[in-house]
Design a protein around this motif. Structure first.
Motif, PDB file in Angstrom:
ATOM      1  N   UNK A   1       0.846  -1.232   0.115  1.00 47.92           N
ATOM      2  CA  UNK A   1       0.138  -0.054  -0.077  1.00 47.92           C
ATOM      3  C   UNK A   1       0.720   1.445   0.032  1.00 47.92           C
ATOM      4  N   UNK A   2       1.950   1.094   0.779  1.00 53.55           N
ATOM      5  CA  UNK A   2       2.790   2.312   0.626  1.00 53.55           C
ATOM      6  C   UNK A   2       3.478   2.670  -0.485  1.00 53.55           C
ATOM      7  N   UNK A   3       3.690   1.491  -1.373  1.00 47.00           N
ATOM      8  CA  UNK A   3       4.528   1.541  -2.560  1.00 47.00           C
ATOM      9  C   UNK A   3       3.235   1.933  -3.535  1.00 47.00           C
ATOM     10  N   UNK A   4       2.035   1.663  -3.681  1.00 50.33           N
ATOM     11  CA  UNK A   4       1.113   1.831  -4.735  1.00 50.33           C
ATOM     12  C   UNK A   4      -0.159   2.174  -3.897  1.00 50.33           C
ATOM     13  N   UNK A   5      -0.061   3.400  -3.338  1.00 49.19           N
ATOM     14  CA  UNK A   5      -1.311   3.841  -2.540  1.00 49.19           C
ATOM     15  C   UNK A   5      -2.607   4.103  -3.400  1.00 49.19           C
ATOM     16  N   UNK A   6      -2.445   4.758  -4.484  1.00 52.39           N
ATOM     17  CA  UNK A   6      -3.685   5.120  -5.201  1.00 52.39           C
ATOM     18  C   UNK A   6      -4.334   3.706  -5.691  1.00 52.39           C
ATOM     19  N   UNK A   7      -3.393   2.837  -6.403  1.00 44.33           N
ATOM     20  CA  UNK A   7      -4.168   1.552  -6.986  1.00 44.33           C
ATOM     21  C   UNK A   7      -4.620   0.509  -5.989  1.00 44.33           C
ATOM     22  N   UNK A   8      -3.718   0.239  -4.796  1.00 41.84           N
ATOM     23  CA  UNK A   8      -4.303  -0.587  -3.873  1.00 41.84           C
ATOM     24  C   UNK A   8      -5.588  -0.110  -3.437  1.00 41.84           C
ATOM     25  N   UNK A   9      -5.718   1.231  -3.057  1.00 42.52           N
ATOM     26  CA  UNK A   9      -6.962   1.755  -2.346  1.00 42.52           C
ATOM     27  C   UNK A   9      -8.127   1.120  -3.293  1.00 42.52           C
ATOM     28  N   UNK A  10      -8.071   1.263  -4.614  1.00 44.02           N
ATOM     29  CA  UNK A  10      -9.194   0.716  -5.752  1.00 44.02           C
ATOM     30  C   UNK A  10      -9.375  -0.316  -5.633  1.00 44.02           C
TER      31      UNK A  10
ATOM     32  N   UNK B   1      -8.511  -3.052  -3.568  1.00 45.95           N
ATOM     33  CA  UNK B   1      -9.205  -3.744  -2.178  1.00 45.95           C
ATOM     34  C   UNK B   1     -10.402  -3.011  -2.062  1.00 45.95           C
ATOM     35  N   UNK B   2     -10.925  -2.086  -2.524  1.00 46.55           N
ATOM     36  CA  UNK B   2     -12.291  -1.700  -2.436  1.00 46.55           C
ATOM     37  C   UNK B   2     -13.378  -2.101  -3.473  1.00 46.55           C
ATOM     38  N   UNK B   3     -12.685  -2.248  -4.630  1.00 47.26           N
ATOM     39  CA  UNK B   3     -13.796  -2.713  -5.549  1.00 47.26           C
ATOM     40  C   UNK B   3     -13.298  -3.927  -6.482  1.00 47.26           C
ATOM     41  N   UNK B   4     -12.083  -3.963  -6.826  1.00 43.66           N
ATOM     42  CA  UNK B   4     -11.737  -5.126  -7.642  1.00 43.66           C
ATOM     43  C   UNK B   4     -11.733  -6.698  -6.779  1.00 43.66           C
ATOM     44  N   UNK B   5     -10.776  -6.477  -5.555  1.00 43.12           N
ATOM     45  CA  UNK B   5     -11.160  -7.595  -4.571  1.00 43.12           C
ATOM     46  C   UNK B   5     -11.793  -7.063  -3.294  1.00 43.12           C
ATOM     47  N   UNK B   6     -12.986  -6.785  -3.035  1.00 44.37           N
ATOM     48  CA  UNK B   6     -13.790  -5.875  -2.181  1.00 44.37           C
ATOM     49  C   UNK B   6     -13.470  -6.429  -0.846  1.00 44.37           C
ATOM     50  N   UNK B   7     -12.299  -6.314  -0.093  1.00 47.89           N
ATOM     51  CA  UNK B   7     -11.970  -6.415   1.146  1.00 47.89           C
ATOM     52  C   UNK B   7     -12.547  -5.345   2.066  1.00 47.89           C
ATOM     53  N   UNK B   8     -12.617  -4.238   1.593  1.00 49.67           N
ATOM     54  CA  UNK B   8     -12.805  -3.191   2.418  1.00 49.67           C
ATOM     55  C   UNK B   8     -14.166  -2.612   2.291  1.00 49.67           C
ATOM     56  N   UNK B   9     -15.118  -3.424   2.041  1.00 47.48           N
ATOM     57  CA  UNK B   9     -16.387  -3.050   1.793  1.00 47.48           C
ATOM     58  C   UNK B   9     -17.339  -2.680   3.049  1.00 47.48           C
ATOM     59  N   UNK B  10     -16.552  -2.765   4.125  1.00 46.52           N
ATOM     60  CA  UNK B  10     -17.408  -2.318   5.407  1.00 46.52           C
ATOM     61  C   UNK B  10     -17.637  -3.360   6.467  1.00 46.52           C
ATOM     62  N   UNK B  11     -17.870  -4.690   5.953  1.00 51.06           N
ATOM     63  CA  UNK B  11     -18.156  -5.614   7.101  1.00 51.06           C
ATOM     64  C   UNK B  11     -17.234  -6.441   7.451  1.00 51.06           C
ATOM     65  N   UNK B  12     -15.708  -6.270   6.969  1.00 49.70           N
ATOM     66  CA  UNK B  12     -14.688  -6.951   7.250  1.00 49.70           C
ATOM     67  C   UNK B  12     -13.826  -6.324   8.382  1.00 49.70           C
ATOM     68  N   UNK B  13     -13.210  -6.914   9.361  1.00 43.93           N
ATOM     69  CA  UNK B  13     -12.354  -5.974  10.234  1.00 43.93           C
ATOM     70  C   UNK B  13     -11.013  -6.326   9.581  1.00 43.93           C
ATOM     71  N   UNK B  14     -10.056  -5.207  10.214  1.00 42.09           N
ATOM     72  CA  UNK B  14      -8.606  -5.585   9.719  1.00 42.09           C
ATOM     73  C   UNK B  14      -8.028  -7.073   9.450  1.00 42.09           C
ATOM     74  N   UNK B  15      -8.344  -7.514  10.612  1.00 42.77           N
ATOM     75  CA  UNK B  15      -7.870  -8.951  10.623  1.00 42.77           C
ATOM     76  C   UNK B  15      -8.637 -10.252   9.877  1.00 42.77           C
ATOM     77  N   UNK B  16      -9.827  -9.723   9.546  1.00 41.57           N
ATOM     78  CA  UNK B  16     -10.684 -10.909   8.497  1.00 41.57           C
ATOM     79  C   UNK B  16     -10.256 -10.359   7.157  1.00 41.57           C
ATOM     80  N   UNK B  17      -9.904  -8.915   6.816  1.00 44.38           N
ATOM     81  CA  UNK B  17      -9.334  -8.617   5.511  1.00 44.38           C
ATOM     82  C   UNK B  17      -8.157  -9.413   5.085  1.00 44.38           C
ATOM     83  N   UNK B  18      -7.373  -9.747   6.341  1.00 43.95           N
ATOM     84  CA  UNK B  18      -5.878 -10.383   5.849  1.00 43.95           C
ATOM     85  C   UNK B  18      -6.306 -11.795   5.702  1.00 43.95           C
TER      86      UNK B  18
END
Length: 292
Positions: free
Chosen positions: A68-77, A79-96
């Motif tokens: 994420x530190x290396x590619x902040x713009x792309x990783x945000x998109x 993990x939100x939309x392509x592999x939707x880990x950060x859709x709101x119902x996963x904790x940080x531990x569950x995302x991993x």
């Protein structure tokens, strides 16, 4: 935009259709400009799928933070939309844990393997050369990663800028794997992302993913190969710079799609109509025979 002046009436539309659909057999089309003396646009190519699948799954949380530190713009998109880990119902531990399952899933591993074999550094038929981003980077050439870049795309972008000089060209082109969710998209400041899993060719058994999904029909999977990758990338830019019509009339949509096809034909003059229209050469031949 320049492209808007190409179509002003139905008569222009008829001429456009003739040029686009049957231009390969005609010498009456617009002359292709010689841009060989113009500098090629420079961009950074990021093989995100390679870096993602090489992460240490035993230390995945810290590895993802570094990515994420290396590619902040792309990783945000991603993990939100392509592999939707950060859709709101996963904790940080569950995302991993979900990401770990994704990276280890046999079908995903097979897709990644196929893409890696098909595109080790992007294949020769797409063209390869080492582009240095010297104009936008303060580092010396020896400090760059020296990765093989994509001159076929650079040539297309040079043509694109000729016809649409006000267009924003991508500074970054990122490849990824999405389990057939997205063939590509634009992100950030008009940067380009391409899903290689939708271009891995006929060797992959798409029916093993699903026998019911329309996207795995023979009609569509026939186009999931390297021949269509570059056209799909330019089509994304064209859809951004030639937006859909505000009106809902059929003729408005015909003209709008005609503009995009005309632009593709100018930007990629060596590409056959069968690729632009996602038809077989035999189908194009049938259209030419029955043009009237």
């Amino acid at each position: 935009m320049q492209i808007d002046r190409f179509l002003l009436a139905i008569t222009s539309l008829v001429l456009l259709v003739s040029t686009i659909y049957f231009g390969c057999g005609s010498d009456s089309g617009p002359e292709i400009p010689d841009l060989s003396t113009e500098p090629l646009p420079q961009f950074e190519l990021i093989r995100f799928e390679q870096e993602l699948f090489e992460l240490d799954t035993l230390q995945l949380a810290s590895a993802v933070q570094a990515l994420e530190a290396k590619y902040p713009g792309f990783t945000d998109v991603f993990f939100r939309f392509v592999i939707p880990l950060r859709r709101g119902d996963f904790s940080p531990e569950e995302q991993i844990e979900v990401l770990k399952a994704f990276l280890r899933y046999p079908l995903i591993r097979e897709i990644y393997q196929q893409a890696s074999e098909q595109y080790p550094n992007l294949p020769d038929e797409l063209g390869r050369v080492d582009f240095r981003r010297s104009e936008r980077s303060t580092s010396s050439a020896s400090d760059t990663n020296g990765s093989d870049e994509w001159p076929a795309l650079a040539n297309a972008l040079r043509n694109y800028a000729y016809y649409l000089p006000q267009a924003d060209l991508p500074d970054t082109v990122t490849t990824y794997i999405s389990q057939f969710e997205y063939a590509g998209f634009l992100y950030g400041d008009n940067d380009l992302a391409i899903g290689l899993d939708l271009f891995i060719g006929p060797e992959f058994n798409y029916r093993s993913v699903s026998v019911d999904e329309v996207i795995f029909s023979d009609y569509l999977t026939r186009t999931y190969n390297a021949d269509h990758l570059l056209t799909s990338a330019i089509r994304l830019l064209a859809e951004e710079d030639v937006p859909p019509p505000r009106a809902g009339r059929l003729i408005d949509h015909i003209i709008n799609n005609g503009k995009r096809l005309y632009l593709l034909d100018r930007v990629l003059p060596e590409t056959p109509d069968s690729v632009f229209l996602r038809m077989t050469p035999q189908q194009i031949s049938w259209c030419e025979t029955h043009e009237t």
